[in-house]
Design a protein around this motif. Structure first.
Motif, PDB file in Angstrom:
ATOM      1  N   ALA A 105     -51.027 -18.405 -50.366  1.00 53.03           N
ATOM      2  CA  ALA A 105     -50.486 -17.292 -51.129  1.00 53.03           C
ATOM      3  C   ALA A 105     -49.090 -17.669 -51.600  1.00 53.03           C
ATOM      4  N   VAL A 106     -48.611 -16.933 -52.595  1.00 53.32           N
ATOM      5  CA  VAL A 106     -47.263 -17.132 -53.109  1.00 53.32           C
ATOM      6  C   VAL A 106     -46.482 -15.847 -52.880  1.00 53.32           C
ATOM      7  N   HIS A 107     -45.268 -15.989 -52.342  1.00 56.07           N
ATOM      8  CA  HIS A 107     -44.439 -14.827 -52.030  1.00 56.07           C
ATOM      9  C   HIS A 107     -43.012 -15.032 -52.501  1.00 56.07           C
ATOM     10  N   ARG A 108     -42.364 -13.936 -52.854  1.00 56.35           N
ATOM     11  CA  ARG A 108     -40.944 -13.957 -53.133  1.00 56.35           C
ATOM     12  C   ARG A 108     -40.204 -14.072 -51.798  1.00 56.35           C
ATOM     13  N   PRO A 109     -38.991 -14.623 -51.816  1.00 54.27           N
ATOM     14  CA  PRO A 109     -38.238 -14.777 -50.568  1.00 54.27           C
ATOM     15  C   PRO A 109     -38.033 -13.459 -49.821  1.00 54.27           C
ATOM     16  N   SER A 110     -37.882 -12.363 -50.550  1.00 56.17           N
ATOM     17  CA  SER A 110     -37.633 -11.077 -49.910  1.00 56.17           C
ATOM     18  C   SER A 110     -38.823 -10.576 -49.084  1.00 56.17           C
ATOM     19  N   ALA A 111     -40.014 -11.130 -49.347  1.00 55.17           N
ATOM     20  CA  ALA A 111     -41.210 -10.713 -48.616  1.00 55.17           C
ATOM     21  C   ALA A 111     -41.427 -11.514 -47.339  1.00 55.17           C
TER      22      ALA A 111
END
Length: 68
Positions: free
Chosen positions: A57-63
C-alpha cells in the motif's frame, strides 16, 4: 512532517483496526505503485509499505507511525 527510511517498521489505521509493516521506499514523483497512480513530490512524498500479511500500500507520512 515525519520522515521514514527503507526498512523502518511502521503501523497505520486499517479497516480491521491497526496494520503493521515495513517501509519499502519513499516516493517523490508521480508513479504507479500498489496497483494505483500515486501523486507525490519532494514536498509531498508518500511511502510504499508492505504489510506483515504481504500486501502493498501507499501512505502519506501523516498516516504512518514508527514502531518501537
Amino acid at each position: 512532517m515525519a520522515e521514514f527510511s527503507e526498512g523502518d517498521r511502521v503501523s497505520w489505521r486499517s479497516h480491521g483496526g491497526r496494520a503493521q509493516g515495513t517501509v519499502l521506499k519513499k516516493i517523490t514523483s508521480d508513479t504507479e505503485a500498489a496497483g494505483r497512480t500515486v501523486r507525490a513530490s519532494k514536498d509531498d512524498p508518500q511511502y510504499l509499505v508492505r504489510s506483515d500479511h504481504g500486501g502493498e500500500a501507499v501512505h502519506r507520512p501523516s498516516a504512518l507511525e514508527k514502531e518501537g
